[in-house]
Scaffold this motif. Structure first.
Motif, PDB file in Angstrom:
ATOM      1  N   UNK A 137       0.806  -1.228   0.000  1.00 34.82           N
ATOM      2  CA  UNK A 137       0.000   0.000   0.000  1.00 34.82           C
ATOM      3  C   UNK A 137       0.840   1.279   0.000  1.00 34.82           C
ATOM      4  N   UNK A 138       1.915   1.318   0.790  1.00 32.92           N
ATOM      5  CA  UNK A 138       2.687   2.565   0.886  1.00 32.92           C
ATOM      6  C   UNK A 138       3.566   2.776  -0.354  1.00 32.92           C
ATOM      7  N   UNK A 139       4.072   1.673  -0.918  1.00 35.31           N
ATOM      8  CA  UNK A 139       4.876   1.795  -2.142  1.00 35.31           C
ATOM      9  C   UNK A 139       3.980   2.261  -3.290  1.00 35.31           C
ATOM     10  N   UNK A 140       2.786   1.667  -3.349  1.00 34.07           N
ATOM     11  CA  UNK A 140       1.828   2.057  -4.391  1.00 34.07           C
ATOM     12  C   UNK A 140       1.439   3.533  -4.233  1.00 34.07           C
ATOM     13  N   UNK A 141       1.146   3.912  -2.972  1.00 28.78           N
ATOM     14  CA  UNK A 141       0.689   5.284  -2.736  1.00 28.78           C
ATOM     15  C   UNK A 141       1.813   6.289  -3.000  1.00 28.78           C
ATOM     16  N   UNK A 142       3.059   5.886  -2.747  1.00 34.86           N
ATOM     17  CA  UNK A 142       4.171   6.803  -2.980  1.00 34.86           C
ATOM     18  C   UNK A 142       4.288   7.147  -4.467  1.00 34.86           C
ATOM     19  N   UNK A 143       4.172   6.101  -5.283  1.00 33.13           N
ATOM     20  CA  UNK A 143       4.231   6.322  -6.726  1.00 33.13           C
ATOM     21  C   UNK A 143       3.040   7.176  -7.176  1.00 33.13           C
ATOM     22  N   UNK A 144       1.866   6.817  -6.654  1.00 31.33           N
ATOM     23  CA  UNK A 144       0.673   7.575  -7.021  1.00 31.33           C
ATOM     24  C   UNK A 144       0.800   9.035  -6.563  1.00 31.33           C
ATOM     25  N   UNK A 145       1.384   9.231  -5.361  1.00 28.84           N
ATOM     26  CA  UNK A 145       1.567  10.592  -4.830  1.00 28.84           C
ATOM     27  C   UNK A 145       2.440  11.420  -5.768  1.00 28.84           C
ATOM     28  N   UNK A 146       3.523  10.803  -6.269  1.00 23.69           N
ATOM     29  CA  UNK A 146       4.371  11.510  -7.243  1.00 23.69           C
ATOM     30  C   UNK A 146       3.524  11.894  -8.457  1.00 23.69           C
ATOM     31  N   UNK A 147       2.730  10.927  -8.893  1.00 23.01           N
ATOM     32  CA  UNK A 147       1.956  11.140 -10.098  1.00 23.01           C
ATOM     33  C   UNK A 147       0.899  12.234  -9.906  1.00 23.01           C
ATOM     34  N   UNK A 148       0.194  12.165  -8.765  1.00 26.47           N
ATOM     35  CA  UNK A 148      -0.861  13.154  -8.488  1.00 26.47           C
ATOM     36  C   UNK A 148      -0.254  14.554  -8.416  1.00 26.47           C
ATOM     37  N   UNK A 149       0.839  14.663  -7.646  1.00 22.71           N
ATOM     38  CA  UNK A 149       1.449  15.973  -7.433  1.00 22.71           C
ATOM     39  C   UNK A 149       2.052  16.515  -8.714  1.00 22.71           C
ATOM     40  N   UNK A 150       2.922  15.721  -9.326  1.00 15.55           N
ATOM     41  CA  UNK A 150       3.609  16.229 -10.527  1.00 15.55           C
ATOM     42  C   UNK A 150       2.609  16.533 -11.635  1.00 15.55           C
ATOM     43  N   UNK A 151       1.564  15.681 -11.752  1.00 16.65           N
ATOM     44  CA  UNK A 151       0.536  15.922 -12.766  1.00 16.65           C
ATOM     45  C   UNK A 151      -0.122  17.272 -12.560  1.00 16.65           C
ATOM     46  N   UNK A 152      -0.179  17.713 -11.300  1.00 20.03           N
ATOM     47  CA  UNK A 152      -0.837  19.000 -11.013  1.00 20.03           C
ATOM     48  C   UNK A 152       0.093  20.186 -11.180  1.00 20.03           C
ATOM     49  N   UNK A 153       1.369  20.093 -10.680  1.00 21.01           N
ATOM     50  CA  UNK A 153       2.196  21.314 -10.751  1.00 21.01           C
ATOM     51  C   UNK A 153       3.363  21.216 -11.730  1.00 21.01           C
ATOM     52  N   UNK A 154       3.577  20.055 -12.364  1.00 24.89           N
ATOM     53  CA  UNK A 154       4.656  20.005 -13.350  1.00 24.89           C
ATOM     54  C   UNK A 154       4.101  19.641 -14.729  1.00 24.89           C
ATOM     55  N   UNK A 155       2.767  19.724 -14.866  1.00 25.27           N
ATOM     56  CA  UNK A 155       2.155  19.446 -16.163  1.00 25.27           C
ATOM     57  C   UNK A 155       1.780  17.975 -16.307  1.00 25.27           C
ATOM     58  N   UNK A 156       0.740  17.716 -17.092  1.00 25.73           N
ATOM     59  CA  UNK A 156       0.296  16.330 -17.305  1.00 25.73           C
ATOM     60  C   UNK A 156       1.444  15.501 -17.871  1.00 25.73           C
ATOM     61  N   UNK A 157       2.339  16.146 -18.632  1.00 25.25           N
ATOM     62  CA  UNK A 157       3.471  15.424 -19.228  1.00 25.25           C
ATOM     63  C   UNK A 157       4.337  14.766 -18.154  1.00 25.25           C
ATOM     64  N   UNK A 158       4.544  15.478 -17.040  1.00 21.82           N
ATOM     65  CA  UNK A 158       5.433  14.968 -15.990  1.00 21.82           C
ATOM     66  C   UNK A 158       4.874  13.694 -15.364  1.00 21.82           C
ATOM     67  N   UNK A 159       3.532  13.531 -15.395  1.00 16.99           N
ATOM     68  CA  UNK A 159       2.919  12.349 -14.787  1.00 16.99           C
ATOM     69  C   UNK A 159       2.831  11.186 -15.769  1.00 16.99           C
ATOM     70  N   UNK A 160       3.264  11.401 -17.016  1.00 21.20           N
ATOM     71  CA  UNK A 160       3.210  10.316 -18.000  1.00 21.20           C
ATOM     72  C   UNK A 160       4.452   9.438 -17.832  1.00 21.20           C
ATOM     73  N   UNK A 161       4.353   8.152 -18.228  1.00 20.98           N
ATOM     74  CA  UNK A 161       5.462   7.222 -17.969  1.00 20.98           C
ATOM     75  C   UNK A 161       6.818   7.735 -18.477  1.00 20.98           C
ATOM     76  N   UNK A 162       6.818   8.446 -19.599  1.00 17.39           N
ATOM     77  CA  UNK A 162       8.077   8.917 -20.192  1.00 17.39           C
ATOM     78  C   UNK A 162       8.897   9.744 -19.193  1.00 17.39           C
ATOM     79  N   UNK A 163       8.242  10.632 -18.465  1.00 26.11           N
ATOM     80  CA  UNK A 163       8.968  11.493 -17.530  1.00 26.11           C
ATOM     81  C   UNK A 163       8.908  10.997 -16.091  1.00 26.11           C
ATOM     82  N   UNK A 164       7.777  10.378 -15.713  1.00 24.69           N
ATOM     83  CA  UNK A 164       7.584  10.024 -14.299  1.00 24.69           C
ATOM     84  C   UNK A 164       8.685   9.091 -13.793  1.00 24.69           C
TER      85      UNK A 164
END
Ligand code: HEM
Length: 437
Positions: A137-164
């Motif tokens: 659960x915590x490993x999954x949530x950590x990855x998701x947290x990166x994705x949620x946050x970066x998707x919001x303040x670093x652009x949708x591109x940052x949350x895509x597999x290429x950059x994430x």
């Protein structure tokens, strides 16, 4: 080593008198247990000396109320965070000169503005998870947290597999969540001239630079946070611009990761242990889901709340008045009062919340004794955003999968000091896509 500041009259002092270390080792070994024991022995107000820093702890209603009420110029939140968390780990050029703080971002746009970004980050994650499997659960949530946050303040591109996948390990190297509590890491960072941290910064600056360059090339301005941050740096030369934009993103993201992902994980873990609640949430009760999120945060909140005293000031703890001098840290630890300030608070129950507030029927001496997102002037600017992020993440996960916990119980790590706790042991979960029928 700073000179130890004086306190008048001197309250009882926690055991541990080793020069330069004080109670440091006992505090680091089991922070919550150490502070609970010390409070039982010495009362609601006491001093703990840790690695040359003097911490004046308050737990009484009056003392805690005073901590939250003090203005920044008398007892500084910003300086305390810098001195105890940032200074030891983060290169100065990252901390200095920032133009966009979470307050600006959350103030300038309604939360509804990023619900779409959150939905899209979660949907990327669920697509990658496939039809069935297992996760911690915590490993999954950590990855998701990166994705949620970066998707919001670093652009949708940052949350895509290429950059994430490039950004995550770089951000993990900048993680400050344990810099105060792992002094040897701070020593290592200092000894290496913060080389690892500077390399991580350069890596992130490179990725954000690529995203900005692609946007410029394609003439795209989606009007998101990243655009907003970029706009605020439009007056600086081209080669410095991407670096400064990336550094704003870094500070925001580091702040977000220190609490958000663990809060997502606890909401899920607590629900999985309570089938009756889980069934109600899975059936679509979002109001209950949000109360569960707040309750999970309350139970796992291990924040060490700190203010650095800037000028001589008085703290009345309800029994006597102490004069604190500059350099002292006024402190409280949320895990202690959050679960003991009123009868029943030691047990998980979402009825402790009415919407996003602690229920009126919880008999507290003062509301500041329980804290999830803080109180007063320094309370969390990202509260609504965070609760929305948790609701969206758990709702989509439950809509798509049947989940089965492979753990029996879960408790906060006894070593955790600061932020929402991580779990003491792995919390593995098996998942299978619900049949469309
Ligand atoms: C569930 C998630 C979160 C929890 C439980 C949480 C908790 C808190 C708490 C307890 C405080 C008050 C600290 C104090 O009084 O000393 C705080 C402040 C703060 N939080 Fe959060 N937080 C969360 C998510 C976030 C996110 C996502 C961000 C950034 C995007 C963020 C940025 C901040 C900032 C900048 C402050 C300082 C406010 C100030 O200086 O006045 N937090 N948070």
């Amino acid at each position: 080593m700073p000179e130890t500041p004086s306190i008048e009259p001197m309250p009882p002092r926690a055991p541990g008198r080793l020069p330069g270390i004080g109670s440091g080792i006992a505090l680091l070994r089991r922070p919550t247990a150490f502070l609970t024991r010390t409070r039982e022995a010495l009362g609601d107000t006491f001093v703990v000396d840790v690695f040359g820093y003097r911490l004046f702890f308050v737990f009484s209603a009056e003392g805690v109320k005073r901590l939250y009420a003090l203005p920044e110029k008398e007892a500084s939140f910003g300086l305390a965070t810098f001195t105890l968390v940032f200074k030891h780990k983060i290169p100065l050029e990252l901390a200095m000169g920032r133009r966009n703080r979470p307050h600006d971002l959350f103030g300038s746009q309604e939360v509804e503005g990023y619900l779409e970004d959150l939905e899209s980050a979660v949907s990327h994650e669920l697509t990658e998870m496939g039809e069935a499997g297992r996760f911690e659960a915590f490993t999954w949530a950590r990855r998701l947290g990166h994705r949620l946050g970066l998707g919001c303040w670093a652009g949708a591109e940052a949350a895509s597999p290429r950059h994430l996948d490039r950004l995550m390990p770089l951000f993990d190297r900048l993680d400050t969540s344990d810099s105060f509590v792992r002094p040897w890491r701070a020593v290592f960072a200092t000894a290496t001239g913060k080389w690892i941290e500077r390399r991580a910064m350069a890596g992130i600056e490179g990725v954000i630079g690529e995203i900005l360059a692609e946007r410029a090339r394609d003439g795209r301005e989606p009007g998101d946070f990243l655009d907003h941050i970029a706009e605020s740096w439009s007056d600086v030369p081209e080669d410095e611009r991407a670096v400064q934009i990336a550094r704003d993103v870094m500070i925001i993201h580091m702040g977000a990761q220190s609490n958000l992902y663990a809060a997502v994980a606890w909401t899920l873990v607590d629900l999985l242990q309570r089938p009756e609640l889980l069934a109600r949430v899975a059936a679509g009760d979002d109001e209950l889901l949000e109360r569960c999120a707040n309750e999970s945060i309350r139970m796992a909140q291990n924040s060490l709340t700190l203010r650095q005293v800037m000028r001589p000031l008085d703290v009345d703890d309800g029994e006597r008045t102490y004069r604190l001098t500059p350099g002292t840290f006024l402190a409280t630890m949320l895990s202690l009062n959050n679960t003991s300030a009123a009868p029943g608070l030691d047990v998980y129950d979402p009825d402790h919340y009415e919407g996003r507030r602690l229920a009126r029927h919880v008999p507290l001496e003062t509301r500041e004794l329980v804290s999830t997102f803080g109180h007063g002037r320094h309370s969390c600017p990202a509260q609504r955003f965070s609760i929305s992020a948790i609701r969206i993440a758990i709702r989509r996960l439950l809509d798509r999968y049947e989940l089965e916990p492979e753990f029996r119980d879960a408790s906060p790590s006894p070593r955790q000091l600061g932020a929402v706790a991580r779990a003491a042991k792995p919390c593995r979960v098996r998942y299978r896509a619900r049949s469309r029928a």
